[in-house]
Design an enzyme around this catalytic site. Structure first.
Site, PDB file in Angstrom:
ATOM      1  N   GLY A 265       0.790  -1.188   0.017  1.00 11.23           N
ATOM      2  CA  GLY A 265       0.151   0.208   0.582  1.00 11.23           C
ATOM      3  C   GLY A 265       0.828   1.298  -0.041  1.00 11.23           C
ATOM      4  N   PRO A 308       4.663  -4.780  -1.308  1.00  6.99           N
ATOM      5  CA  PRO A 308       4.460  -2.966  -2.617  1.00  6.99           C
ATOM      6  C   PRO A 308       4.818  -4.026  -3.881  1.00  6.99           C
ATOM      7  CG  PRO A 308       7.204  -4.110  -1.952  1.00  6.99           C
ATOM      8  CD  PRO A 308       5.922  -4.926  -1.547  1.00  6.99           C
ATOM      9  N   GLY A 309       3.249  -3.051  -4.721  1.00  4.16           N
ATOM     10  CA  GLY A 309       2.985  -3.408  -6.032  1.00  4.16           C
ATOM     11  C   GLY A 309       3.224  -1.871  -6.788  1.00  4.16           C
ATOM     12  N   ARG A 310       2.385  -1.035  -6.615  1.00  2.00           N
ATOM     13  CA  ARG A 310       2.235   0.190  -7.128  1.00  2.00           C
ATOM     14  C   ARG A 310       3.535   0.600  -7.486  1.00  2.00           C
ATOM     15  NH1 ARG A 310      -2.756   3.442  -6.712  1.00  2.00           N
ATOM     16  NH2 ARG A 310      -3.169   2.214  -4.642  1.00  2.00           N
ATOM     17  N   ARG A 346      -9.028   4.072 -13.045  1.00  2.00           N
ATOM     18  CA  ARG A 346      -9.344   4.647 -11.855  1.00  2.00           C
ATOM     19  C   ARG A 346      -9.826   6.169 -10.853  1.00  2.00           C
ATOM     20  NH1 ARG A 346      -4.503   5.695 -10.250  1.00  2.00           N
ATOM     21  NH2 ARG A 346      -4.933   4.815  -7.655  1.00  2.00           N
ATOM     22  N   TYR A 350     -12.045   6.063  -8.239  1.00  2.00           N
ATOM     23  CA  TYR A 350     -11.140   7.026  -6.996  1.00  2.00           C
ATOM     24  C   TYR A 350     -10.947   8.184  -7.015  1.00  2.00           C
ATOM     25  CZ  TYR A 350      -9.525   1.901  -6.408  1.00  2.00           C
ATOM     26  OH  TYR A 350      -9.523   0.928  -6.595  1.00  2.00           O
ATOM     27  N   CYS A 377     -18.840   6.005 -23.501  1.00  2.00           N
ATOM     28  CA  CYS A 377     -20.502   6.644 -23.011  1.00  2.00           C
ATOM     29  C   CYS A 377     -21.062   6.652 -22.134  1.00  2.00           C
ATOM     30  CB  CYS A 377     -21.310   5.995 -23.884  1.00  2.00           C
ATOM     31  SG  CYS A 377     -21.367   5.761 -25.230  1.00  2.00           S
ATOM     32  N   GLU A 378     -19.516   7.481 -21.517  1.00  2.00           N
ATOM     33  CA  GLU A 378     -20.488   7.809 -19.548  1.00  2.00           C
ATOM     34  C   GLU A 378     -19.676   9.418 -19.109  1.00  2.00           C
ATOM     35  OE1 GLU A 378     -21.472   5.933 -16.892  1.00  2.00           O
ATOM     36  OE2 GLU A 378     -21.731   4.050 -18.556  1.00  2.00           O
ATOM     37  N   TYR A 407      -2.271  -1.094 -11.588  1.00  2.00           N
ATOM     38  CA  TYR A 407      -3.962  -0.398 -11.504  1.00  2.00           C
ATOM     39  C   TYR A 407      -4.710  -0.577 -12.722  1.00  2.00           C
ATOM     40  CZ  TYR A 407      -2.875  -2.639  -7.053  1.00  2.00           C
ATOM     41  OH  TYR A 407      -2.553  -3.029  -6.515  1.00  2.00           O
TER      42      TYR A 407
END
Length: 450
Positions: A265, A308-310, A346, A350, A377-378, A407
């Site tokens: 994180g 850790p990833g991000r 994202r 978020y 279409c949003e 991500y």
């Protein structure tokens, strides 16, 4: 397919403001006199022309250096890359070569890693609702540790573990700590789906049940307090609470657990001026708290694991789009690109904000505040709201969005049947395809309705 750009002109790094603007880009990013930017020695404009847009460009050396940063900061710990951030065969290979383990959340991620040659004993299996297929695949392929996330999973896992074997497991604990950049990515509190609570005794009950299972070996505890955590303090608090629980388990069951996994994180900066987590500071504070806490509790210091990833892959990636239209409606200017929420959900999920940059040509036009939107279409298909771009931005221009390694593709969708973009690795002036573009044929072959 590869492209070489070793003949590009040298970088122009004389403008301090441009250096600041590139602070959230891969460290190899270099602005060029013609308005282009190179990453890993690769021209982003040329990559866009050769591979099409949208395209993700991933700096291989940046990924490797970030792996090494963690190994240097935590030489005594297991560093386990969180594959959910981004996974492909090349990424698994890089992570393995740099000495990291792998954290997977499904049979699909697990199978991809193992068939690439990743050692299964260095893999950790996660998930709040693992399917029977996930668990069977984990056992069949021999994953090192399975993180138990519910009491029902204990019986399910024990029932399918082959006779004569013992599967190493950890219990995911909710430490009761709120941390993270958004409510939807705070996972250390009681009001979300992950883990087992210390407060209500669920974690302790799970420990008791696991110790009663002859086919399961409890090797430690796990917690993950949230994502985009910018400060060290919540991790120190989590370590304190986890050590306290380990001491209570020792006192109640006579079992000293040898491992403690404090998740990941760790925050990265998406725009210049934003905070990121300092890994070296984290290492010093966590190491000190763990040593002090264990000394007070008269426990041996457990082997630490981080996930850790991000923070490993996020800053290494750049997404490149082509502008399709520029529309002025009232006081707003909308710059529409050929991607959007299908390749980066994202901002919609978020409210994440990015810092896109015009590349491929130089502009002296005064900047104008615009909203960069996608093609879907949003009304919420917004990639970057109220950002400064040159006032002469027009269809055909290229926009590059940094901090796009994590991500993006892993959360991409097939909305409007727009194929997912390719991933191109950049290293030493050479670009090569890691993941090809998803074609209409790829999507059509899944439709067997007629």
């Amino acid at each position: 397919m590869t492209i070489s750009v070793t003949s590009l002109p040298p970088a122009n790094e004389s403008d301090p403001s441009d250096t600041d603007a590139l602070s959230v880009w891969p460290r190899s990013a270099r602005p060029q006199p013609d308005g282009d930017v190179t990453v890993g020695g690769v021209s982003l404009a040329e990559a866009a022309d050769r591979f099409g847009t949208p395209v993700y460009v991933l700096d291989e050396q940046e990924v490797r250096e970030r792996c090494r940063t963690y190994r240097t900061a935590f030489p005594e710990a297991d560093i386990v890359y969180a594959a959910k951030a981004f996974l492909c065969r090349a990424m698994a290979h890089w992570v393995q070569e740099e000495g990291l383990g792998l954290d997977v959340c499904s049979a699909g991620e697990l199978a991809l890693a193992v068939t690439t040659g990743f050692p299964p004993e260095r893999i950790v299996m996660h998930g709040n609702a693992k399917s029977p297929e996930d668990l069977r695949t984990a056992l069949r392929l021999g994953v090192g540790r399975i993180v138990v996330d519910s009491t029902s999973e204990i019986a399910r896992l024990a029932a399918i573990t082959p006779a004569g074997t013992r599967q190493k497991v950890m219990v995911r604990v909710v430490p009761g700590i709120a941390a993270g950049g958004h409510a939807k990515i705070r996972t250390g509190t009681e009001d979300q789906k992950f883990g087992l609570s210390i407060t209500d005794g669920s974690a302790q009950h799970a420990v008791t049940r696991i110790l009663d299972q002859p086919h399961l070996e409890l090797v430690g505890l796990h917690c993950h307090i949230g994502s985009q955590v910018t400060t060290v303090k919540p991790y120190v608090a989590a370590v304190r609470r986890m050590v306290g629980l380990m001491a209570r388990i020792r006192d109640q069951h006579g079992v000293t657990l040898p491992q403690l996994n404090i998740g990941g994180g760790h925050a990265i900066a998406y725009r210049p001026g934003e905070d990121s987590l300092d890994v070296s500071v984290l290492a010093g504070r966590v190491r000190a708290e763990l040593a002090d806490g264990c000394a007070r509790a008269q426990l041996p210091v457990p082997r630490l694991t981080l996930e850790p990833g991000r923070a490993v892959v996020g800053p290494a990636g750049v997404a490149v789009y082509r502008v399709l239209s520029v529309k002025r409606t009232g006081e707003h200017t909308f710059v529409a690109v050929d991607g959007g929420m299908s390749d980066n959900p994202r901002p919609a999920l978020y409210g994440v904000r990015y810092a896109p940059r015009l590349i491929g040509r130089a502009s002296t036009a005064p900047p104008r505040l615009v909203t960069v939107v996608g093609r879907h279409c949003e009304a919420g298909d917004i990639l970057a709201d109220e950002v400064a771009l040159p006032g002469d931005v027009h269809p055909g221009d290229l926009l590059a969005v940094p901090a796009a390694g994590a991500y993006h593709l892993s959360m991409a969708s097939g909305y409007n049947l727009v194929g997912r973009p390719p991933v191109v690795a950049a290293a030493d002036g050479i670009a090569r395809i890691l993941v090809r573009r998803e074609s209409l044929d790829d999507m059509s072959r899944r439709d067997v309705g007629l």
